[in-house]
Motif scaffolding. Structure first.
Motif, short mmCIF file in Angstrom:
data_model
loop_
_atom_site.label_atom_id
_atom_site.label_comp_id
_atom_site.label_asym_id
_atom_site.label_seq_id
_atom_site.Cartn_x
_atom_site.Cartn_y
_atom_site.Cartn_z
N LYS A 98 10.51 7.38 10.42
CA LYS A 98 11.60 6.39 11.13
C LYS A 98 12.53 5.71 10.33
CE LYS A 98 8.23 5.23 14.59
NZ LYS A 98 7.63 3.85 15.17
N HIS A 158 11.15 -7.24 11.10
CA HIS A 158 10.52 -7.66 9.92
C HIS A 158 10.80 -7.06 8.52
CE1 HIS A 158 7.82 -10.21 11.98
NE2 HIS A 158 7.36 -9.32 12.53
N GLU A 163 -0.71 -10.97 13.29
CA GLU A 163 -0.38 -12.34 13.22
C GLU A 163 -1.19 -13.43 12.56
OE1 GLU A 163 2.96 -13.40 14.09
OE2 GLU A 163 3.55 -11.43 15.04
N GLN A 164 -0.50 -14.18 11.92
CA GLN A 164 -1.64 -15.18 11.18
C GLN A 164 -2.36 -16.17 12.29
OE1 GLN A 164 0.78 -18.36 9.12
NE2 GLN A 164 -1.35 -19.05 8.26
N THR A 214 6.61 -13.43 1.04
CA THR A 214 5.84 -12.77 1.88
C THR A 214 6.44 -11.67 2.35
OG1 THR A 214 5.93 -14.25 3.77
CG2 THR A 214 3.89 -14.12 2.34
N TRP A 225 -3.50 -13.13 6.17
CA TRP A 225 -2.72 -13.13 7.60
C TRP A 225 -2.68 -11.67 7.99
CZ3 TRP A 225 2.33 -15.79 5.69
CH2 TRP A 225 1.86 -17.13 5.23
N LYS A 246 -0.97 -6.03 0.38
CA LYS A 246 -0.36 -5.03 -0.27
C LYS A 246 -0.28 -5.73 -1.93
CE LYS A 246 4.22 -7.03 0.10
NZ LYS A 246 5.83 -6.63 0.27
N GLU A 247 -0.31 -6.82 -2.25
CA GLU A 247 -0.45 -7.53 -3.50
C GLU A 247 -1.00 -8.79 -3.56
OE1 GLU A 247 3.90 -7.14 -4.79
OE2 GLU A 247 4.24 -8.98 -3.97
N PRO A 292 -2.14 -14.75 1.00
CA PRO A 292 -1.83 -14.46 2.41
C PRO A 292 -1.56 -13.09 2.77
CG PRO A 292 -0.25 -15.88 1.02
CD PRO A 292 -1.34 -15.30 -0.09
N TYR A 293 -1.37 -12.16 1.94
CA TYR A 293 -1.26 -10.81 2.48
C TYR A 293 -2.90 -10.15 2.90
CZ TYR A 293 3.24 -10.09 0.79
OH TYR A 293 4.68 -10.17 0.54
N VAL A 312 10.32 3.80 7.89
CA VAL A 312 8.85 3.74 7.69
C VAL A 312 8.36 5.40 7.91
CG1 VAL A 312 8.12 1.45 8.49
CG2 VAL A 312 8.43 3.35 10.20
N GLU A 359 1.55 2.98 9.90
CA GLU A 359 3.00 2.96 9.46
C GLU A 359 3.15 2.54 8.26
OE1 GLU A 359 5.12 2.90 13.97
OE2 GLU A 359 5.88 1.42 12.34
N ARG A 360 3.79 3.32 7.34
CA ARG A 360 3.79 2.94 5.99
C ARG A 360 5.16 2.74 5.46
NH1 ARG A 360 4.07 5.45 0.25
NH2 ARG A 360 5.27 7.17 1.15
N SER A 361 5.56 1.62 4.79
CA SER A 361 7.14 1.23 4.52
C SER A 361 7.45 2.26 3.38
CB SER A 361 7.24 -0.01 4.02
OG SER A 361 6.70 -1.13 5.02
N LYS A 402 3.49 -7.29 5.77
CA LYS A 402 4.01 -8.08 7.18
C LYS A 402 4.19 -7.10 8.11
CE LYS A 402 7.49 -11.26 8.57
NZ LYS A 402 7.47 -12.62 8.65
N GLY A 403 3.85 -7.63 9.32
CA GLY A 403 3.94 -6.89 10.53
C GLY A 403 2.52 -6.32 11.16
N SER A 432 -0.50 2.87 1.29
CA SER A 432 -0.02 1.63 0.82
C SER A 432 1.00 0.87 1.73
CB SER A 432 0.54 1.78 -0.63
OG SER A 432 1.48 3.10 -0.53
N LEU A 433 1.28 -0.27 1.66
CA LEU A 433 2.39 -1.02 2.38
C LEU A 433 2.29 -0.66 4.08
CD1 LEU A 433 4.94 -0.11 -0.17
CD2 LEU A 433 3.60 -2.07 -0.24
#
Lengths: 246, 323
Positions: B188, B244, A181-182, B251, A41, A116-117, A37-38, A162, A155-157, A177-178, A140-141
């Motif tokens: 942020k 999110h 959209e799928q 997920t 999507w 991401k994984e 999914p990652y 972020v 933007e990286r988590s 995620k973000g 990453s992420l």
């Protein structure tokens, strides 16, 4: 923009997880395989969006045997232009990353975008390894990715927030995620996917650095203890005295 | 055989996940008969690493060497590992570990296992356990290469600080020749006092059963009373009721808190996959058939709008009595 999207074949998210051969192998009986999914999507859809907006091509790549072909066709049905399968057992992340890097080395991709994984091995490893093998920056992420000319803004988590970074292309990024959209493939896409090129290439011979020895399932939970909804003092007492969690 | 632990910081302070990794690394060093050395990235409180068993800290004092630029961190790790003769490198499986550890593996040829939940068994190789299938199973993995890298699943071990002390030395590496092309423009929310979800020990979460974002006040109130972090199910994030980054599940973010309270979440298999590492699960749902009750330790069958205010009151009373 020429984008490479590595994809993995994983069991459907609702699959029952079981093992065979003395708990040394995942039991594939009755399993429906899907694109991770990652990868699908977020990474693939964002890659398609970038190419739809500014031109270019999206190539999906998978390391695996012929059982990967149906999920590769699914990625083509979503809109990828072509696909590559490196014909070898993906023994571990190191093999996957090294094989993809060997293929991509002279192809001039502007960006490598992957999930991401994977939801089966949960490694978060291939992206970073690929970046090192390809000598490219790695973000990453990433939950957002915009491209402006030869520069990308992502933007990286990070924990609790972020980080917004600017990176010169080419780069490797992993998507969370973000990012997008799928999408659901439509009939036209499914028909077109049948004739899109899927190139099968031989592996370069990368060797695994790790070996999965044995699998197991978590211990079964004891039955839930129901608490009277009128008596929340009792729940608090249980959490404090019995569970020792507050 | 020394063990090198990569320690990251937030606002100059050692991250909790790094402290946990340092404690793990110290135990590995003790088991294999070596020294536990931490490479800390610009820590102001590096001496705290001694309390979890680290013998020596090499403290980088160059702000350009940060997890935002993994290539520079890798250069620092390689220099430190060479200096101390490290055979094992330990990370936390957090945003830093995810960005840096794979790069180090590819650079050094060392086998990497992430999401690790056990100390290594060295009786026949170097075997560690890790979570797989999004927490629905675990696997034992042998690292075949001489040099080994592991990253530790946050909250898998907890931190038990003792009285030890570590020597702290400044450590410098010339990274001027590395140009990765990455520029950090803005951060942020990183200064938020809320504990990030992967590190949180208490998590209060809610789903569609709350009927709308305007009803989250009582959930935030519970989180405030407990000092917990708020989370949500996937549909709630998808329809935009909550951000999110609060989405926990297969997920979304995977969590392992001591206590997970789920309100109005039915417990789809994908949600369970991201939270089933929680030590104690409390489920509040008006549907007694909700699948989540099968995974819960404690359950309350009732209307969230009646139960949650009552529970908040009980928590408040408990806090007043117990400080």
């Amino acid at each position: 923009m020429k984008i490479l999207v590595p994809i993995s074949k994983v069991p459907d998210t609702t699959s029952k997880i079981a093992f065979t051969d003395g708990d040394s192998k995942f039991n594939e009986e009755g399993i429906q395989w899907i694109v991770n999914p990652y990868d699908e999507w977020y990474a693939l859809v964002r890659a398609l969006e970038i190419v739809e907006a500014g031109g270019g091509s999206v190539t999906v790549i998978n390391v695996g045997d012929a059982t990967s072909d149906p999920v590769i066709r699914k990625a083509l049905a979503l809109g990828a232009n072509d696909a590559v399968r490196i014909d070898v057992n993906p023994a571990d992340s190191y093999v996957i990353a090294k094989e993809i890097a060997a293929y991509a080395a002279d192809k001039g991709f502007d960006m490598v975008l992957l999930g991401k994984e994977t939801i089966n091995y949960n490694g978060s490893e291939v992206g970073g390894m690929l970046a090192e093998f390809m000598n490219l920056p790695y973000i990453s992420l990433a939950s957002k990715l915009d491209v402006n000319g030869g520069t990308a803004t992502l933007e990286r988590s990070i924990e609790g927030g972020v980080e917004v970074v600017e990176v010169k292309l080419p780069l490797v990024a992993s998507a969370s995620k973000g990012m997008a959209e799928q999408r659901i493939p439509n009939m036209r896409g499914i028909m077109a996917a049948r004739t899109k090129p899927l190139t099968i290439v031989a592996a370069s011979g990368a060797q695994a650095k790790t070996a999965y020895v044995k699998y197991g399932l978590p211990a079964a939970k004891s039955a839930v203890k129901l608490v009277d909804p009128e008596n929340m003092d009792e729940l608090v007492r249980l959490l404090h005295e019995e569970a020792k969690s507050i | 055989m020394s063990v090198l632990i990569v320690v990251d910081t937030k606002n100059g302070q050692v991250k909790k996940s790094s402290l946990e990794a340092a404690q793990y690394g110290a135990k590995v060093a003790a088991a294999i008969g070596g020294e536990a050395v931490a490479l800390s990235l610009n820590a102001n409180n590096a001496e705290v690493l001694g309390t979890v068993g680290v013998n020596k800290v090499l403290n980088v004092t160059d702000a350009s060497i940060s997890a935002s630029d993994p290539q520079k961190v890798v250069a620092a790790i390689v220099a430190a590992a060479n200096q101390i003769g490290a055979k094992v490198v330990v990370f936390a499986h957090d945003s830093t570990g995810k960005a840096v550890a794979p790069r180090l593996s590819a650079k050094s040829g060392a086998g990497l296992v992430t999401n690790v939940t056990s100390l290594p068994d060295t009786s026949n190789g170097f075997v560690v356990s890790k979570n797989v299938f999004s927490g629905k199973a675990h696997a034992q993995v042998n690292i075949l290469s001489d040099e080994k890298i592991v990253s530790i699943l946050p909250n898998a071990f907890g931190v038990k600080a003792g009285e030890g002390s570590a020597s702290v030395e400044a450590f410098s590496v010339d990274v001027s020749g590395i140009n990765s092309g990455i520029t950090v423009k803005e951060v942020k929310g990183g200064d938020s006092k809320v504990v990030p979800l992967p590190e949180a020990e208490l998590v209060v979460s809610a789903g569609r059963g709350l009927k709308g974002p305007e009803n989250w006040g009582m959930i935030e109130e519970m989180a405030e009373i407990l000092g917990a972090t708020t989370a949500c199910s996937r549909p709630v994030a998808d329809i935009g009721w909550r951000p999110h980054h609060e989405h926990v599940g297969q997920t979304g973010v995977a969590i392992r808190p001591n206590l997970y309270i789920a309100v109005g979440i039915s417990g789809a298999i994908q949600h369970l996959a991201g939270v089933n590492g929680s030590k104690v699960i409390v489920v509040i749902n008006k549907d007694p058939e909700a699948p989540f009750f099968k995974a819960a330790d404690y359950g309350v069958v009732g209307d969230a709008f009646e139960v949650v205010p009552r529970l908040n009151e009980a928590f408040r009373k408990f806090k007043a009595a117990n400080g």
